[in-house]
Design an enzyme around this catalytic site. Sequence first.
Site, PDB file in Angstrom:
ATOM      1  N   CYS A   2      52.927  41.641  52.096  1.00 36.38           N
ATOM      2  CA  CYS A   2      54.232  41.007  52.297  1.00 36.38           C
ATOM      3  C   CYS A   2      54.031  39.587  52.822  1.00 36.38           C
ATOM      4  O   CYS A   2      53.136  39.324  53.623  1.00 36.38           O
ATOM      5  CB  CYS A   2      55.130  41.756  53.269  1.00 36.38           C
ATOM      6  SG  CYS A   2      55.500  43.421  52.752  1.00 36.38           S
ATOM      7  N   ARG A  27      50.621  37.881  48.357  1.00 38.35           N
ATOM      8  CA  ARG A  27      50.598  38.850  49.463  1.00 38.35           C
ATOM      9  C   ARG A  27      51.341  40.145  49.119  1.00 38.35           C
ATOM     10  O   ARG A  27      51.367  41.084  49.913  1.00 38.35           O
ATOM     11  CB  ARG A  27      51.230  38.228  50.712  1.00 38.35           C
ATOM     12  CG  ARG A  27      50.496  36.998  51.214  1.00 38.35           C
ATOM     13  CD  ARG A  27      51.181  36.437  52.432  1.00 38.35           C
ATOM     14  NE  ARG A  27      51.097  37.335  53.547  1.00 38.35           N
ATOM     15  CZ  ARG A  27      50.108  37.365  54.429  1.00 38.35           C
ATOM     16  NH1 ARG A  27      49.111  36.515  54.301  1.00 38.35           N
ATOM     17  NH2 ARG A  27      50.113  38.211  55.428  1.00 38.35           N
ATOM     18  N   TRP A  75      55.142  43.973  49.443  1.00 35.50           N
ATOM     19  CA  TRP A  75      54.175  44.979  48.978  1.00 35.50           C
ATOM     20  C   TRP A  75      54.619  46.278  49.641  1.00 35.50           C
ATOM     21  O   TRP A  75      54.492  46.438  50.850  1.00 35.50           O
ATOM     22  CB  TRP A  75      52.769  44.591  49.420  1.00 35.50           C
ATOM     23  CG  TRP A  75      51.695  45.479  48.850  1.00 35.50           C
ATOM     24  CD1 TRP A  75      51.111  45.374  47.629  1.00 35.50           C
ATOM     25  CD2 TRP A  75      51.070  46.594  49.499  1.00 35.50           C
ATOM     26  NE1 TRP A  75      50.164  46.363  47.478  1.00 35.50           N
ATOM     27  CE2 TRP A  75      50.124  47.127  48.609  1.00 35.50           C
ATOM     28  CE3 TRP A  75      51.222  47.208  50.745  1.00 35.50           C
ATOM     29  CZ2 TRP A  75      49.329  48.213  48.913  1.00 35.50           C
ATOM     30  CZ3 TRP A  75      50.426  48.301  51.044  1.00 35.50           C
ATOM     31  CH2 TRP A  75      49.495  48.791  50.137  1.00 35.50           C
ATOM     32  N   ASN A  99      56.919  41.416  57.864  1.00 33.77           N
ATOM     33  CA  ASN A  99      55.598  41.739  57.334  1.00 33.77           C
ATOM     34  C   ASN A  99      54.905  42.621  58.378  1.00 33.77           C
ATOM     35  O   ASN A  99      54.749  42.191  59.522  1.00 33.77           O
ATOM     36  CB  ASN A  99      54.801  40.441  57.104  1.00 33.77           C
ATOM     37  CG  ASN A  99      53.312  40.671  56.900  1.00 33.77           C
ATOM     38  OD1 ASN A  99      52.494  39.853  57.279  1.00 33.77           O
ATOM     39  ND2 ASN A  99      52.935  41.777  56.304  1.00 33.77           N
ATOM     40  N   GLY A 100      54.514  43.822  57.978  1.00 31.65           N
ATOM     41  CA  GLY A 100      53.850  44.725  58.915  1.00 31.65           C
ATOM     42  C   GLY A 100      54.404  46.132  58.758  1.00 31.65           C
ATOM     43  O   GLY A 100      55.079  46.439  57.768  1.00 31.65           O
ATOM     44  N   GLU A 482      29.750  45.208  43.445  1.00 35.10           N
ATOM     45  CA  GLU A 482      30.755  44.151  43.377  1.00 35.10           C
ATOM     46  C   GLU A 482      31.271  43.997  41.939  1.00 35.10           C
ATOM     47  O   GLU A 482      32.476  43.845  41.711  1.00 35.10           O
ATOM     48  CB  GLU A 482      30.143  42.833  43.896  1.00 35.10           C
ATOM     49  CG  GLU A 482      31.048  41.619  43.806  1.00 35.10           C
ATOM     50  CD  GLU A 482      32.375  41.763  44.537  1.00 35.10           C
ATOM     51  OE1 GLU A 482      32.582  42.756  45.258  1.00 35.10           O
ATOM     52  OE2 GLU A 482      33.238  40.886  44.364  1.00 35.10           O
ATOM     53  N   LYS A 486      35.176  44.503  40.745  1.00 33.03           N
ATOM     54  CA  LYS A 486      35.887  43.397  40.095  1.00 33.03           C
ATOM     55  C   LYS A 486      36.476  43.866  38.768  1.00 33.03           C
ATOM     56  O   LYS A 486      37.627  43.600  38.456  1.00 33.03           O
ATOM     57  CB  LYS A 486      34.911  42.250  39.886  1.00 33.03           C
ATOM     58  CG  LYS A 486      35.506  40.899  39.982  1.00 33.03           C
ATOM     59  CD  LYS A 486      35.431  40.298  41.353  1.00 33.03           C
ATOM     60  CE  LYS A 486      36.041  41.160  42.423  1.00 33.03           C
ATOM     61  NZ  LYS A 486      35.899  40.662  43.747  1.00 33.03           N
ATOM     62  N   GLU A 489      39.293  46.521  39.261  1.00 34.13           N
ATOM     63  CA  GLU A 489      40.442  45.970  39.987  1.00 34.13           C
ATOM     64  C   GLU A 489      41.377  45.204  39.054  1.00 34.13           C
ATOM     65  O   GLU A 489      42.596  45.332  39.161  1.00 34.13           O
ATOM     66  CB  GLU A 489      39.912  45.036  41.087  1.00 34.13           C
ATOM     67  CG  GLU A 489      40.981  44.384  41.933  1.00 34.13           C
ATOM     68  CD  GLU A 489      40.380  43.515  43.040  1.00 34.13           C
ATOM     69  OE1 GLU A 489      39.204  43.111  42.935  1.00 34.13           O
ATOM     70  OE2 GLU A 489      41.100  43.227  43.996  1.00 34.13           O
ATOM     71  N   HIS A 505      20.232  62.109  38.542  1.00 32.12           N
ATOM     72  CA  HIS A 505      20.573  63.202  39.461  1.00 32.12           C
ATOM     73  C   HIS A 505      22.009  63.675  39.264  1.00 32.12           C
ATOM     74  O   HIS A 505      22.573  64.320  40.149  1.00 32.12           O
ATOM     75  CB  HIS A 505      20.318  62.770  40.911  1.00 32.12           C
ATOM     76  CG  HIS A 505      18.885  62.432  41.151  1.00 32.12           C
ATOM     77  ND1 HIS A 505      17.894  63.396  41.189  1.00 32.12           N
ATOM     78  CD2 HIS A 505      18.259  61.241  41.301  1.00 32.12           C
ATOM     79  CE1 HIS A 505      16.720  62.800  41.377  1.00 32.12           C
ATOM     80  NE2 HIS A 505      16.916  61.500  41.440  1.00 32.12           N
ATOM     81  N   LYS A 604      46.833  40.467  48.162  1.00 31.45           N
ATOM     82  CA  LYS A 604      45.653  39.708  48.563  1.00 31.45           C
ATOM     83  C   LYS A 604      45.232  40.027  49.993  1.00 31.45           C
ATOM     84  O   LYS A 604      44.063  40.229  50.279  1.00 31.45           O
ATOM     85  CB  LYS A 604      45.970  38.218  48.426  1.00 31.45           C
ATOM     86  CG  LYS A 604      44.846  37.292  48.829  1.00 31.45           C
ATOM     87  CD  LYS A 604      43.742  37.353  47.815  1.00 31.45           C
ATOM     88  CE  LYS A 604      42.601  36.397  48.143  1.00 31.45           C
ATOM     89  NZ  LYS A 604      41.397  36.788  47.398  1.00 31.45           N
TER      90      LYS A 604
END
Length: 609
Positions: A2, A27, A75, A99-100, A482, A486, A489, A505, A604
């Site tokens: 947010c 955000r 978000w 936001n929170g 990584e 990427k 995502e 294995h 983000k």
Amino acid sequence: MCGIIGYTGNANAVPKITKGLSVLEYRGYDSVGIAARTEDGVRTVKCRGRIGMLEEKLEKDPIVGSQCAIGHTRWATHGGPSDINAHPHRAGRVVLVHNGIIENYKELKSALQKDGVSFLSETDTEVAAAVINACYAQTGDPKTAIRMATAKMKGSYAFGILFDEFPGEVWSARCGSPLILAKAKDGYYLASDMTALLPFTKEYCCLEEGQIAHLMPSGAELFDVDGAEIVPVWSVTTMTPESAQKGGYAHFMLKEIYEQPEAIEKSVSPRIINGLPDFSADGIDASFWKQVKNIQIVACGSATHAGLAGGHVLESVAGIPTASYIASEYRYHPPIAVDGTLVIVISQSGETADTLAALRYAKSKGLPTLAIVNAVETTIAREADYRIYTYAGPEIAVATTKGYCTQVTVLYMIAAAIAHSCGRIAEADAKEMVRSILEDAPEAIREMLTQTERLREIAAKIVKKDHIFYIGRGMDYAMSQEGALKLKEISYIHCEAYAAGELKHGTISLIEEGTPVIAISTEEALYDKTESNVREVHSRGAHVILLCRDDAKNPQLSADEVVLLPTKSDAGLLFASLTVVQVLAYEVAALRGCDIDRPRNLAKSVTVE
Ligand code: M6R
């Protein structure tokens, strides 16, 4: 998670809020809204969707004559994305963006319901608005109401608040979520992040935990946690509005990949004296490094992967036992600290809630903490005992690229500094490490970026697959993790990284005709072993894409596609392979038509635990 913004002054508020929201969209981007003070009171316009949808609504039915407004991009946490759950929320005489997370919202809500208060949305934010409204009804004073109300709340918040009886004023409070106050010639602003304010001003002041800000057209007041007025300390940011724009690239992610060589140079140059690593400008001298006997790296997502890559260098070059921990687990299963343990937290945004909680946990145990952070003056940077900035500039794409790249760069420099100050490597070797990261790494990235066409061809061959595997050993396994993150995502293709030796294995049973396996092999000593694993999957039908040193012998014998990496130094190889995994992810996502900079369900800056 947010983004919030607020403005009051002598200019038209609505375009400022929408412009700021379009920057803050990274955000969170599932719903968006604005509340603007007009002659007829506060008007709220909000909807599910992105800023473009809000702008369409505002075009059809404009808000005119407003010089004071707050805005929000969401978000979703409590209550799915919908018009009703979008912020701002009104409760009585109070309109609020948040936001929170208010963790005790259920208790607060049922207490209010018993008093006859009803709610429209499923959000914790509407409950926060109602609590503030109830306190405001008792006191008639915004500041007292905010203090009374926040004393009842558990969790995190950055609020932007309008009170009906106080036209032209924005109130705000912060606990756990970031909040910036800013001043310009045309008024006062608040926002979750400075980048949203760059089009308007460079002068800012970060709110500390528990502080309350009161914005008026002609000035701003700041109150500390006890309610006493304090003088804001203004700083001037070095960021420019251009640094937060795409600059001709199709996506922020692509722009940020291309910015990596410069970002490395900026992170390394200020930390060299006489060719040797030197962190004295960060307030850290050689004696500090000499005390370090053990390192716990704590971070989330890609930053944890940066810790894995950096950990390899710290162990192999500096001889310091190093482990990288997922921040959200760190508190629940804390690793044993020994004398000389240093906790390094890594965060691009400097606001990641899990990382912040882990940092606070480490501090509560009396462990020394060092933060590697990109966004300056953020909570993690301010709360750690020591901080090293990565100087990558604003990173807007949700998928981190230059953020990760500079985190590894700084860890590489730390490894060189520890190794040299503890006498584990000779001065010439320390100088060579610095030279290679400063020269070979940027050069290798630039070289790999000349091969994007070839990488696009490879991407086209795997774009329709449902499962992709990355394999590698040692540092290449860290890079595989990584690369896999990427790719999944931003392209939404299932992708996993495995230690190359581990496939047999269990996982090798997943390999069938045409399954893409991306193998990374940069370490000379491990080449033959990884090659055997490549042959194992190749002979079982895998479509192998091999990223290997350019001095490897006959790599094409065991792979369908070969990408050669310039073999000048370990640093060069590391960043060459990084560039390839980033570009491959980007190209696959682009071919699939994905929303590259804003992948679904993500944000983000993850400011909730
Ligand atoms: O801002 P931070 O570095 O603390 O963020 C940590 C992770 O959320 C972040 O790296 C995330 O994994 C990225 N979106 C991956 O590309």
